[in-house]
Design a protein around this motif. Structure first.
Motif, PDB file in Angstrom:
ATOM      1  N   ASN A  80       0.786  -1.234   0.000  1.00 24.80           N
ATOM      2  CA  ASN A  80       0.000   0.000   0.000  1.00 24.80           C
ATOM      3  C   ASN A  80       0.818   1.285   0.000  1.00 24.80           C
ATOM      4  O   ASN A  80       0.246   2.354  -0.231  1.00 24.80           O
ATOM      5  N   ALA A  81       2.121   1.220   0.275  1.00 23.18           N
ATOM      6  CA  ALA A  81       2.952   2.426   0.336  1.00 23.18           C
ATOM      7  C   ALA A  81       3.506   2.731  -1.058  1.00 23.18           C
ATOM      8  O   ALA A  81       4.547   2.195  -1.472  1.00 23.18           O
ATOM      9  N   ARG A  82       2.835   3.602  -1.796  1.00 30.30           N
ATOM     10  CA  ARG A  82       3.182   3.893  -3.183  1.00 30.30           C
ATOM     11  C   ARG A  82       4.543   4.565  -3.344  1.00 30.30           C
ATOM     12  O   ARG A  82       5.208   4.404  -4.368  1.00 30.30           O
ATOM     13  N   LEU A  83       4.962   5.335  -2.326  1.00 23.70           N
ATOM     14  CA  LEU A  83       6.213   6.093  -2.427  1.00 23.70           C
ATOM     15  C   LEU A  83       7.348   5.470  -1.615  1.00 23.70           C
ATOM     16  O   LEU A  83       8.406   6.078  -1.460  1.00 23.70           O
ATOM     17  N   LEU A  84       7.139   4.281  -1.100  1.00 24.32           N
ATOM     18  CA  LEU A  84       8.144   3.649  -0.244  1.00 24.32           C
ATOM     19  C   LEU A  84       9.460   3.443  -0.990  1.00 24.32           C
ATOM     20  O   LEU A  84       9.481   2.906  -2.101  1.00 24.32           O
ATOM     21  N   GLN A  85      10.546   3.914  -0.379  1.00 22.05           N
ATOM     22  CA  GLN A  85      11.872   3.777  -0.988  1.00 22.05           C
ATOM     23  C   GLN A  85      12.705   2.700  -0.311  1.00 22.05           C
ATOM     24  O   GLN A  85      13.426   1.958  -0.966  1.00 22.05           O
ATOM     25  N   VAL A  86      12.587   2.632   1.040  1.00 16.78           N
ATOM     26  CA  VAL A  86      13.397   1.671   1.801  1.00 16.78           C
ATOM     27  C   VAL A  86      12.558   1.014   2.884  1.00 16.78           C
ATOM     28  O   VAL A  86      11.860   1.692   3.637  1.00 16.78           O
ATOM     29  N   MET A  87      12.627  -0.310   2.944  1.00 14.12           N
ATOM     30  CA  MET A  87      12.093  -1.046   4.083  1.00 14.12           C
ATOM     31  C   MET A  87      13.249  -1.806   4.710  1.00 14.12           C
ATOM     32  O   MET A  87      13.892  -2.638   4.069  1.00 14.12           O
ATOM     33  N   SER A  88      13.533  -1.492   5.992  1.00 13.77           N
ATOM     34  CA  SER A  88      14.600  -2.160   6.728  1.00 13.77           C
ATOM     35  C   SER A  88      13.963  -3.131   7.711  1.00 13.77           C
ATOM     36  O   SER A  88      13.212  -2.729   8.595  1.00 13.77           O
ATOM     37  N   ILE A  89      14.267  -4.414   7.551  1.00 12.51           N
ATOM     38  CA  ILE A  89      13.589  -5.446   8.327  1.00 12.51           C
ATOM     39  C   ILE A  89      14.592  -6.502   8.769  1.00 12.51           C
ATOM     40  O   ILE A  89      15.652  -6.667   8.164  1.00 12.51           O
ATOM     41  N   HIS A  90      14.273  -7.230   9.817  1.00  9.18           N
ATOM     42  CA  HIS A  90      15.160  -8.267  10.357  1.00  9.18           C
ATOM     43  C   HIS A  90      15.377  -9.367   9.317  1.00  9.18           C
ATOM     44  O   HIS A  90      14.498  -9.679   8.514  1.00  9.18           O
ATOM     45  N   HIS A  91      16.565  -9.951   9.345  1.00  4.15           N
ATOM     46  CA  HIS A  91      16.917 -10.956   8.334  1.00  4.15           C
ATOM     47  C   HIS A  91      15.978 -12.160   8.359  1.00  4.15           C
ATOM     48  O   HIS A  91      15.796 -12.848   7.348  1.00  4.15           O
ATOM     49  N   PRO A 127       4.792  -9.041  -3.530  1.00  6.81           N
ATOM     50  CA  PRO A 127       4.505  -7.909  -4.425  1.00  6.81           C
ATOM     51  C   PRO A 127       4.551  -6.592  -3.670  1.00  6.81           C
ATOM     52  O   PRO A 127       4.197  -6.528  -2.494  1.00  6.81           O
ATOM     53  N   ARG A 128       5.021  -5.564  -4.331  1.00  8.72           N
ATOM     54  CA  ARG A 128       5.090  -4.242  -3.723  1.00  8.72           C
ATOM     55  C   ARG A 128       4.593  -3.212  -4.728  1.00  8.72           C
ATOM     56  O   ARG A 128       4.867  -3.325  -5.931  1.00  8.72           O
ATOM     57  N   ILE A 129       3.877  -2.212  -4.212  1.00  8.82           N
ATOM     58  CA  ILE A 129       3.265  -1.229  -5.100  1.00  8.82           C
ATOM     59  C   ILE A 129       4.251  -0.167  -5.557  1.00  8.82           C
ATOM     60  O   ILE A 129       4.078   0.451  -6.604  1.00  8.82           O
ATOM     61  N   SER A 130       5.327   0.020  -4.773  1.00  5.77           N
ATOM     62  CA  SER A 130       6.338   1.016  -5.138  1.00  5.77           C
ATOM     63  C   SER A 130       7.426   0.352  -5.990  1.00  5.77           C
ATOM     64  O   SER A 130       8.105  -0.577  -5.520  1.00  5.77           O
ATOM     65  N   PRO A 131       7.645   0.811  -7.212  1.00  7.89           N
ATOM     66  CA  PRO A 131       8.650   0.204  -8.083  1.00  7.89           C
ATOM     67  C   PRO A 131      10.085   0.497  -7.643  1.00  7.89           C
ATOM     68  O   PRO A 131      11.013  -0.156  -8.100  1.00  7.89           O
ATOM     69  N   THR A 132      10.267   1.480  -6.766  1.00  9.45           N
ATOM     70  CA  THR A 132      11.625   1.857  -6.362  1.00  9.45           C
ATOM     71  C   THR A 132      11.992   1.349  -4.972  1.00  9.45           C
ATOM     72  O   THR A 132      13.076   1.648  -4.468  1.00  9.45           O
ATOM     73  N   CYS A 133      11.097   0.598  -4.345  1.00  9.80           N
ATOM     74  CA  CYS A 133      11.321   0.149  -2.970  1.00  9.80           C
ATOM     75  C   CYS A 133      12.464  -0.869  -2.885  1.00  9.80           C
ATOM     76  O   CYS A 133      12.527  -1.825  -3.674  1.00  9.80           O
ATOM     77  N   LYS A 134      13.353  -0.660  -1.910  1.00  9.64           N
ATOM     78  CA  LYS A 134      14.451  -1.573  -1.653  1.00  9.64           C
ATOM     79  C   LYS A 134      14.283  -2.197  -0.270  1.00  9.64           C
ATOM     80  O   LYS A 134      13.963  -1.505   0.698  1.00  9.64           O
ATOM     81  N   LEU A 135      14.538  -3.502  -0.199  1.00 12.12           N
ATOM     82  CA  LEU A 135      14.526  -4.228   1.092  1.00 12.12           C
ATOM     83  C   LEU A 135      15.941  -4.365   1.581  1.00 12.12           C
ATOM     84  O   LEU A 135      16.818  -4.847   0.857  1.00 12.12           O
ATOM     85  N   ILE A 136      16.190  -3.914   2.817  1.00 13.69           N
ATOM     86  CA  ILE A 136      17.519  -4.076   3.401  1.00 13.69           C
ATOM     87  C   ILE A 136      17.375  -4.717   4.786  1.00 13.69           C
ATOM     88  O   ILE A 136      16.306  -4.664   5.411  1.00 13.69           O
TER      89      ILE A 136
END
Length: 357
Positions: free
Chosen positions: A326-337, A347-356
């Motif tokens: 749902n986060a259209r402008l999400l650039q970075v999601m930082s989550i536990h390994h 699937p993600r709605i933001s084409p520029t989102c990076k998972l770190i």
């Protein structure tokens, strides 16, 4: 030594004052024995950082109080601006309130006050005869401070109309943790905090209505809330029109982390861009179901989402996928390994989102 002193005295006041400002306050004032010129330079320092470390007996305490009187009450200093006072009160010998020192700092146009203590007790008299009046104060940091009464704590804010930054942690009154809305009408005391832009608070000590205007908010949730408190939380939650950065931290003593609380906050933060969640490493998470709505900030503004201490549990996974979807402008999601591998294929709605990790 005399030659070195003469050489130092050749420097202009601005350079010498800068040198003194880099030294611990006690060391800076020790230099006053070298030259009378250094006395006025020390008193012209606009920022003072003082603590009572090493004060272990009554003799040390007498010397410390004399030093504080010399620094804070000297006639040389009274007409000079003091922008910042950082006072660490750790000694077990504290019995009296620092009334005179705080009053002297207030008269000098104090803009930033930091108090750290395990034994310091404050009452309104510390700020001027049962009336708090700090018209120039822009920054207030208080950690482990005791108040004679919880109403005294509330009164403190009434006299700080220009406060821009607030950090409150471990405040107690009459030996117990100060709790917002616990028998004290708080609305009038906090109504003047319209200039507040940044705040770090405990959820139970400072009502959220007090920080409605901030752009950055960090909330420490130090214990589980009762059903009555959760109901009060829901009803009193203000609209945070200006918040762009929010951090919610759960204490390790809390056994349950609830994503529903996070969602309720998001619903009232329409412009939020950065969300950080700090979970206790030993927490277990209540099952969380996907809601049938999306907060405005998630769909239109959220760019950064970070979870510290997440677990490989279903509820954490669901909330993370909810953000991704749902986060259209999400650039970075930082989550536990532990969750990173499963989320990488979601699937993600933001084409520029990076998972770190």
């Amino acid at each position: 030594m005399s030659a070195k002193v003469d050489t130092l005295n050749d420097f202009p006041d601005e350079i010498l004052t800068h040198i003194l400002s880099l030294l611990p306050c006690k060391d800076a004032f020790r230099f006053t024995v070298l030259s009378k010129r250094w006395i006025s330079l020390c008193h012209s320092l606009s920022s003072l950082e003082i603590d009572d470390k090493g004060v272990n007996n009554s003799k040390d305490w007498i010397y410390f109080r004399r030093f504080m009187d010399k620094v804070m009450l000297s006639p040389r200093a009274q007409s000079l601006t003091l922008k910042s006072l950082d006072l660490g009160c750790w000694s077990q010998l504290w019995e009296d309130e620092p009334d005179d020192w705080l009053e002297a700092a207030k008269r000098r146009g104090l803009e930033k006050l930091t108090l750290f203590s395990f034994n310091l007790r404050l009452a309104p008299s510390s700020m001027l005869h049962c009336s708090v009046d700090l018209p120039f104060l822009k920054s207030l940091i208080m950690n482990q401070i005791f108040f004679e009464d919880k109403e005294d704590f509330m009164k403190l804010f009434f006299g700080c109309p220009k406060l821009e930054y607030l950090s409150i942690h471990g405040i107690k009154a009459n030996g117990t943790i100060v709790e917002a809305n616990a028998g004290v009408p708080v609305g009038g005391y906090f109504k003047h905090l319209s200039k507040l832009t940044r705040a770090r608070i405990s959820l139970i000590s400072v009502p959220l209505i007090a920080v409605y205007n901030v752009k950055f908010l960090s909330v420490w949730i130090e214990r589980s809330l009762s059903d009555k408190e959760i109901n009060s939380f829901d009803k009193s939650l203000p609209m945070f029109e200006n918040i762009t950065r929010l951090q919610l931290s759960w204490s390790p003593s809390i056994s349950v982390h609830d994503w529903e609380v996070v969602l309720k906050m998001l619903q009232n933060c329409p412009k939020l861009q950065t969300l950080t969640i700090v979970k206790a490493n030993n927490s277990t998470t209540i099952d969380w179901e996907y809601p049938d709505h999306v907060p405005e900030c998630v769909s239109s503004h959220l760019t950064n989402f970070k979870v510290i201490g997440s677990e490989a549990c279903e509820a954490d996974f669901r909330f993370a996928t909810y953000i991704l979807r749902n986060a259209r402008l999400l650039q970075v999601m930082s989550i536990h390994h532990s969750l990173h591998a499963n989320l990488s294929s979601c699937p993600r709605i933001s084409p520029t989102c990076k998972l770190i990790q």
